[in-house]
Design an enzyme around this catalytic site. Structure first.
Site, mmCIF file in Angstrom:
data_model
loop_
_atom_site.group_PDB
_atom_site.id
_atom_site.type_symbol
_atom_site.label_atom_id
_atom_site.label_comp_id
_atom_site.label_asym_id
_atom_site.label_seq_id
_atom_site.Cartn_x
_atom_site.Cartn_y
_atom_site.Cartn_z
ATOM 1 N N SER A 132 16.980 -9.572 24.512
ATOM 2 C CA SER A 132 16.559 -8.996 23.482
ATOM 3 C C SER A 132 16.720 -7.428 23.847
ATOM 4 O O SER A 132 15.881 -6.923 24.783
ATOM 5 C CB SER A 132 15.271 -9.117 23.235
ATOM 6 O OG SER A 132 14.695 -8.305 22.189
ATOM 7 N N HIS B 149 20.238 -10.559 21.450
ATOM 8 C CA HIS B 149 19.146 -10.862 20.319
ATOM 9 C C HIS B 149 18.817 -9.379 19.931
ATOM 10 O O HIS B 149 18.380 -8.404 20.894
ATOM 11 C CB HIS B 149 17.966 -11.426 21.185
ATOM 12 C CG HIS B 149 16.695 -11.546 20.126
ATOM 13 N ND1 HIS B 149 17.057 -13.068 19.401
ATOM 14 C CD2 HIS B 149 15.710 -11.046 19.805
ATOM 15 C CE1 HIS B 149 15.943 -13.024 18.582
ATOM 16 N NE2 HIS B 149 15.050 -11.870 18.855
ATOM 17 N N ASP C 212 16.324 -7.410 17.357
ATOM 18 C CA ASP C 212 15.191 -7.458 16.624
ATOM 19 C C ASP C 212 14.822 -6.337 15.786
ATOM 20 O O ASP C 212 14.635 -5.119 16.067
ATOM 21 C CB ASP C 212 13.947 -7.303 17.695
ATOM 22 C CG ASP C 212 13.749 -8.580 18.497
ATOM 23 O OD1 ASP C 212 13.722 -9.703 17.612
ATOM 24 O OD2 ASP C 212 13.714 -8.488 19.602
ATOM 25 N N MET D 25 12.853 -4.821 12.514
ATOM 26 C CA MET D 25 11.517 -4.864 12.126
ATOM 27 C C MET D 25 11.101 -3.652 11.116
ATOM 28 O O MET D 25 11.812 -2.538 11.324
ATOM 29 C CB MET D 25 10.405 -4.793 13.367
ATOM 30 C CG MET D 25 10.360 -5.669 14.382
ATOM 31 S SD MET D 25 9.114 -5.305 15.575
ATOM 32 C CE MET D 25 9.724 -6.437 17.032
ATOM 33 N N HIS E 277 17.290 -10.962 14.800
ATOM 34 C CA HIS E 277 16.253 -11.664 14.192
ATOM 35 C C HIS E 277 15.456 -10.647 13.328
ATOM 36 O O HIS E 277 15.108 -9.639 13.524
ATOM 37 C CB HIS E 277 15.401 -11.717 15.551
ATOM 38 C CG HIS E 277 13.867 -12.261 15.248
ATOM 39 N ND1 HIS E 277 13.079 -12.231 16.204
ATOM 40 C CD2 HIS E 277 13.343 -12.990 14.135
ATOM 41 C CE1 HIS E 277 11.858 -12.833 15.892
ATOM 42 N NE2 HIS E 277 11.945 -13.339 14.593
ATOM 43 N N MET F 241 12.524 -9.389 11.255
ATOM 44 C CA MET F 241 11.127 -9.298 11.010
ATOM 45 C C MET F 241 10.719 -8.818 9.702
ATOM 46 O O MET F 241 10.270 -7.319 9.977
ATOM 47 C CB MET F 241 10.219 -9.080 12.129
ATOM 48 C CG MET F 241 10.359 -10.265 13.225
ATOM 49 S SD MET F 241 10.164 -9.661 14.897
ATOM 50 C CE MET F 241 11.780 -9.524 15.324
ATOM 51 N N MET G 282 8.383 -18.899 17.432
ATOM 52 C CA MET G 282 7.858 -17.417 18.179
ATOM 53 C C MET G 282 6.601 -17.976 19.147
ATOM 54 O O MET G 282 5.963 -18.936 18.762
ATOM 55 C CB MET G 282 6.982 -16.734 17.031
ATOM 56 C CG MET G 282 7.937 -15.972 16.094
ATOM 57 S SD MET G 282 9.298 -14.717 16.739
ATOM 58 C CE MET G 282 8.340 -13.670 17.927
ATOM 59 N N ASP H 117 11.067 -17.373 21.407
ATOM 60 C CA ASP H 117 11.007 -15.806 21.523
ATOM 61 C C ASP H 117 9.994 -15.376 21.697
ATOM 62 O O ASP H 117 8.868 -15.523 20.898
ATOM 63 C CB ASP H 117 11.825 -15.545 20.199
ATOM 64 C CG ASP H 117 11.962 -13.949 20.370
ATOM 65 O OD1 ASP H 117 11.582 -13.227 21.113
ATOM 66 O OD2 ASP H 117 12.315 -13.379 19.144
HETATM 67 C C1 DX5 Z 1 9.153 -9.562 19.068
HETATM 68 C C2 DX5 Z 1 10.691 -10.101 19.306
HETATM 69 C C3 DX5 Z 1 11.273 -10.437 20.596
HETATM 70 C C4 DX5 Z 1 10.694 -9.678 21.694
HETATM 71 C C5 DX5 Z 1 10.648 -10.588 23.055
HETATM 72 O O1 DX5 Z 1 8.686 -9.816 18.115
HETATM 73 O O2 DX5 Z 1 10.982 -11.038 18.322
HETATM 74 O O3 DX5 Z 1 12.581 -10.854 20.563
HETATM 75 O O4 DX5 Z 1 12.050 -8.715 22.095
HETATM 76 O O5 DX5 Z 1 10.298 -9.662 23.897
HETATM 77 P P1 DX5 Z 1 9.617 -10.179 25.113
HETATM 78 O O6 DX5 Z 1 10.528 -10.994 26.011
HETATM 79 O O7 DX5 Z 1 9.462 -9.066 26.153
HETATM 80 O O8 DX5 Z 1 8.432 -11.032 25.210
HETATM 81 ZN ZN ZN Z 2 13.164 -11.655 18.459
#
Ligand code: DX5
Ligand code: ZN
Length: 222
Positions: A7, A31, A33, A35, A64, A66, A135, A173
């Site tokens: 990620s 990956h 993320d 947000m 991903h 969010m 998650m 994740d």
């Molecule tokens: C958090 C993200 C994850 C995040 C995971 O909401 O969806 O993908 O990057 O990070 P680590 O591996 O550090 O938990």
């Molecule tokens: Zn993620």
């Protein structure tokens, strides 16, 4: 075979192309993320970054989302060349319809289940998606501690996938690292997102190889 998906949330945002290249050839997916400061309190990156990343790497981009209103925003990521676009069950009014739209736009479709959401009601949607992301933290921030109690959801999904003979990736994740990936793999996950465990490591590619070896061994053993 396990999918290892670093990620970039834990990477250096000023050098994303280099950070992605650091795991090219060793990782399977990147990956990403997204947000929006609405679905989750955090704010990260969006479509322009995905469009730019698409130009600098041939690695599959695992997006991903969010975000609220994925019906409005998710197709743009598929059109930008994302390999897989995952949206949250909690944010979608019609997950089956959105999954169809994403596939028509050229990507695979993923459904994500946040920490406080039971997976049961979504098991019947499995034939309509390519990825089911569980998650293993509360969505929103990297670097949180892995929640082993989420693994029952992974087991439930894996069982349904097996019984119905579906082709669905079961992705985990949050908090995935050398000390947690084996239990996730043994529970039935076959795609593993890792942010901190890869990008806080001195050698990200080496960290990916180590995670893969652990996941492979745990998947074979079970
Ligand atoms: C958090 C993200 C994850 C995040 C995971 O909401 O969806 O993908 O990057 O990070 P680590 O591996 O550090 O938990
Ligand atoms: Zn993620």
């Amino acid at each position: 075979m396990p999918i290892i998906a670093p990620s970039i949330l834990a990477a250096d945002f000023a050098h994303l192309a280099d950070e992605v290249r650091a795991v090219e050839g060793t990782a399977d997916w990147v990956h990403v993320d997204v947000m929006d400061n609405h679905f989750v309190p955090n704010l990260t990156i969006g479509l322009p970054v995905v469009q730019s990343l698409r130009k600098v790497t041939s690695m599959p981009l695992d997006v991903h989302l969010m975000i609220t209103d994925p019906e409005r925003w998710a197709p743009g990521y598929a059109e930008a060349g994302a390999y897989n676009v995952t949206f949250h069950a909690e944010a979608s009014e019609n997950p089956v319809k959105l999954a169809k739209t994403l596939r028509a736009a050229g990507s695979k479709a993923g459904l994500a289940i946040d920490r406080d959401t039971p997976v049961e009601p979504y098991l019947e949607l499995l034939p309509h998606v390519d990825t089911l992301l569980i998650m293993t933290i509360k969505a929103g921030f990297g670097g949180q501690a892995f929640l082993p109690e989420m693994l029952q959801k992974v087991r439930d999904v894996r069982r349904r996938v097996r019984v119905k003979n579906l082709e669905v990736r079961v992705e985990v994740d949050g908090g995935i690292a050398a000390d947690t990936i084996e239990q996730a793999a043994a529970a039935g996950a076959d795609a593993f997102v890792a942010g901190t465990a890869v990008y806080a490591a001195e050698d990200p590619a080496k960290a990916v190889r180590a995670l893969r070896a652990l996941a492979e061994a745990a998947m074979v053993r079970k």
